[in-house]
Motif scaffolding. Structure first.
Motif, PDB file in Angstrom:
ATOM      1  N   GLY A  38       3.053 -56.461 -72.916  1.00  0.00           N
ATOM      2  CA  GLY A  38       2.572 -57.308 -73.755  1.00  0.00           C
ATOM      3  C   GLY A  38       1.405 -58.162 -73.063  1.00  0.00           C
ATOM      4  N   THR A  39       0.924 -58.004 -71.813  1.00  0.00           N
ATOM      5  CA  THR A  39       0.446 -58.846 -70.560  1.00  0.00           C
ATOM      6  C   THR A  39      -0.030 -58.069 -70.282  1.00  0.00           C
ATOM      7  OG1 THR A  39       2.514 -60.191 -69.797  1.00  0.00           O
ATOM      8  CG2 THR A  39       0.800 -60.558 -68.588  1.00  0.00           C
ATOM      9  N   ALA A  40      -1.436 -59.042 -70.458  1.00  0.00           N
ATOM     10  CA  ALA A  40      -2.782 -57.662 -70.079  1.00  0.00           C
ATOM     11  C   ALA A  40      -3.317 -58.320 -68.620  1.00  0.00           C
ATOM     12  CB  ALA A  40      -3.707 -58.230 -71.215  1.00  0.00           C
ATOM     13  N   ARG A  41      -3.394 -60.035 -68.141  1.00  0.00           N
ATOM     14  CA  ARG A  41      -3.374 -60.099 -67.280  1.00  0.00           C
ATOM     15  C   ARG A  41      -2.989 -61.317 -66.376  1.00  0.00           C
ATOM     16  NH1 ARG A  41      -7.771 -60.330 -71.026  1.00  0.00           N
ATOM     17  NH2 ARG A  41     -10.132 -59.770 -70.168  1.00  0.00           N
ATOM     18  N   GLN A  42      -3.071 -61.723 -64.976  1.00  0.00           N
ATOM     19  CA  GLN A  42      -2.413 -62.411 -64.361  1.00  0.00           C
ATOM     20  C   GLN A  42      -3.262 -62.640 -64.049  1.00  0.00           C
ATOM     21  OE1 GLN A  42       1.064 -60.957 -61.682  1.00  0.00           O
ATOM     22  NE2 GLN A  42       1.619 -59.662 -64.000  1.00  0.00           N
ATOM     23  N   THR A 164      -6.308 -57.468 -64.248  1.00  0.00           N
ATOM     24  CA  THR A 164      -6.460 -57.196 -66.040  1.00  0.00           C
ATOM     25  C   THR A 164      -6.093 -55.555 -65.770  1.00  0.00           C
ATOM     26  OG1 THR A 164      -8.224 -57.933 -66.006  1.00  0.00           O
ATOM     27  CG2 THR A 164      -7.047 -56.357 -67.637  1.00  0.00           C
ATOM     28  N   PHE A 165      -4.075 -55.666 -66.311  1.00  0.00           N
ATOM     29  CA  PHE A 165      -4.026 -54.355 -66.168  1.00  0.00           C
ATOM     30  C   PHE A 165      -4.541 -53.374 -68.054  1.00  0.00           C
ATOM     31  CE2 PHE A 165      -1.792 -57.017 -64.385  1.00  0.00           C
ATOM     32  CZ  PHE A 165      -0.813 -56.776 -63.664  1.00  0.00           C
ATOM     33  N   GLY A 166      -4.072 -51.787 -67.792  1.00  0.00           N
ATOM     34  CA  GLY A 166      -3.925 -51.775 -68.768  1.00  0.00           C
ATOM     35  C   GLY A 166      -4.821 -50.181 -67.830  1.00  0.00           C
TER      36      GLY A 166
END
Length: 504
Positions: A38-42, A164-166
């Motif tokens: 559920g984490t889209a960004r770090q 950004t992940f995905g």
């Protein structure tokens, strides 16, 4: 770097980016782990301070895990007040991928913006101008920081890196270089007008590629060379903006702390490293050789520009061209012509060119430009004509010049040799048009030899007779005593030629 001053010289200062010397700095890195569900960004932040005695470059390692579709970087630094005559803080930025950041690593280079932007973004589909779109490969990336100038108090900096992940559903970027021909302007063997030093938003310019094409066409140019600072990103998109009446050639203004040297006429996608100084002669030669192997030419740009890092400090012996006229005529152009003339008198001829170096809409494209005799309007033919010195420099498209020398039943043009005995009378002739309010002067190795005033019509034919025993070469200058467009400098250049050589 600051771009508050509106002048062209201020733009040169803003683009006068840093280059690495043998010592480089490695900053504490940041490491990103695979995200929680559920984490889209770090985002991770690095802060620190550069002292005035720092190396030219620092590399900030960024460990990127799998599953990243975009990298965003922002940076900032403080700008404390400094006494008059003291350099304040200015810092540049760029990016290398996990393929490496060693000198000349073209595979690792992912972009550059110098001090022109405070942020950039890279993904497979798109990237900030100046950066290269492409997959975000897992591994150790490096943000490159270049403390261009550092105040006595030091420079406090901050870098924020966001991943950004995905999955990235966008279409991957596909290069679209400019076509190799401009059929509407093809005239066979003819004189072609071109500006070989221009900038867009892909470095520190404010024109988009589309705007630059429009202004070049309006200026009556047949070709341009795109020379954004230290990056090849524009080379990959010119096909989106090309027209059939303007040939677009690729280049890069290789911008070091020891001066700028545009590499012109490169194959699309060619990147030339800049991380060395004039003292690193082997590195300079290495990258000059790279340009030559690619079929391009090396220009010593604005040799006497009065801004830090802009003055050309490299050797002239392996440069192909000297940019003796850069933008509206100023005192440093006069110094460049004088120096070039001195090289010529000393037996070292490096053809002269003139370019606008236009960055912003208030800077005129094609003021000046180079008019070259070429067999075709094509890259190899144009470069051959420029390298041979079959060219003259013009203030605008309204300026016309023909220049030749005749004697002993032979005639030679600009960049050629008139083979005649030492006692053979030689007539040097110049025909000009579109130059009211000017003077025409013939020069040889002894200096100015003959001057005439052009009538109000702006057209004239001027001749002078000499002998090869007295004149080793002859060239012509057309000047306007009252100044010229965008300059109040008196005796401004309007046109000038490369020499015709005399004697066996």
């Amino acid at each position: 770097m600051s771009t508050g001053e509106p002048s062209r010289r201020a733009v040169l200062r803003a683009s006068g980016v840093a280059a690495a010397v043998a010592a480089t700095g490695l900053l504490p890195g940041v490491s990103f782990a695979a995200p929680a569900p559920g984490t889209a960004r770090q985002t991770k932040t690095v802060t620190g301070t550069f002292r005035p005695d720092v190396p030219d470059w620092y590399y900030l390692p960024v460990d990127v895990p799998p599953g990243v579709r975009q990298i965003d970087v922002t940076y900032s630094y403080d700008k404390p007040s400094v006494p008059a005559g003291t350099r304040g803080n200015a810092c540049d930025i760029g990016m290398f991928g996990p393929e490496g950041h060693d000198l000349g690593n073209r595979r690792g280079f992912r972009g550059w913006s110098g001090g022109f932007r405070d942020r950039f973004s890279i993904s497979a589909a798109q990237a900030t101008p100046g950066y290269l779109a492409g997959p975000i490969t897992p591994g150790r990336w490096h943000v490159i920081l270049g403390p261009y100038t550092v105040a006595p108090q030091g420079m406090n900096y901050r870098v924020d890196v966001t991943l950004t992940f995905g999955e990235d559903d966008a279409e991957p970027f596909r290069p679209n270089p400019a076509p190799e021909r401009a059929p509407a302007k093809e005239r066979g063997r003819a004189w072609y007008r071109g500006d070989c030093h221009l900038h867009t938003v892909h470095s520190d310019g404010k024109r988009t590629p589309e705007q630059l094409v429009a202004d070049a066409r309006a200026a009556g140019l047949d070709f341009i060379v795109s020379t954004d600072h230290n990056t090849q990103s524009a080379q990959l998109v010119w096909g989106d903006y090309a027209t059939d009446d303007l040939l677009i050639l690729n280049g890069e203004e290789v911008t070091t702390r020891s001066g700028h040297w545009p590499a012109i006429g490169l194959p699309a996608g060619t990147w030339i490293d800049w991380r060395y100084r004039a003292a690193d002669a082997r590195d300079f030669r290495r990258f000059v050789d790279q340009v030559h192997h690619a079929g391009g030419l090396v220009t010593a740009a604005h040799p006497f520009a009065n801004c830090f890092g802009c003055t050309y400090e490299f050797g002239y012996e392996i440069a192909d061209l000297v940019e003796v006229w850069n933008g509206p005529w100023t005192a440093d152009d006069e110094a460049a012509v004088t120096h070039w003339d001195g090289l010529l008198r000393g037996g070292r001829w490096i053809p002269a060119i003139g370019d606008s170096d236009a960055h912003n809409p208030d800077q005129t494209v094609a003021l000046p430009h180079t008019v070259v005799l070429a067999d075709r309007l094509a890259r190899a033919d144009l470069l051959a004509g420029i390298k041979a010195g079959r060219s003259w420099l013009a203030e605008s498209k309204t300026v016309q010049l023909e220049f030749s020398a005749s004697g002993g039943g032979r005639t030679a043009g600009i960049g050629e040799r008139l083979r005649a005995g030492t006692g053979t009378p030689v007539t040097v002739r110049a025909t000009v048009a579109g130059v009211p309010g000017t003077t025409v002067t013939f020069l040889d190795q002894l200096g100015p030899e003959h001057t005439e005033t052009v009538p109000d019509s702006g057209s004239a034919t001027v001749s002078w007779t000499t002998y090869p025993r007295y004149s080793r070469w002859a060239r012509v200058e057309v000047r306007r005593p009252s100044g010229g467009p965008a300059t109040t400098t008196p005796n401004a250049m309007v046109a000038m030629s490369n020499p015709v050589f005399l004697g066996s």
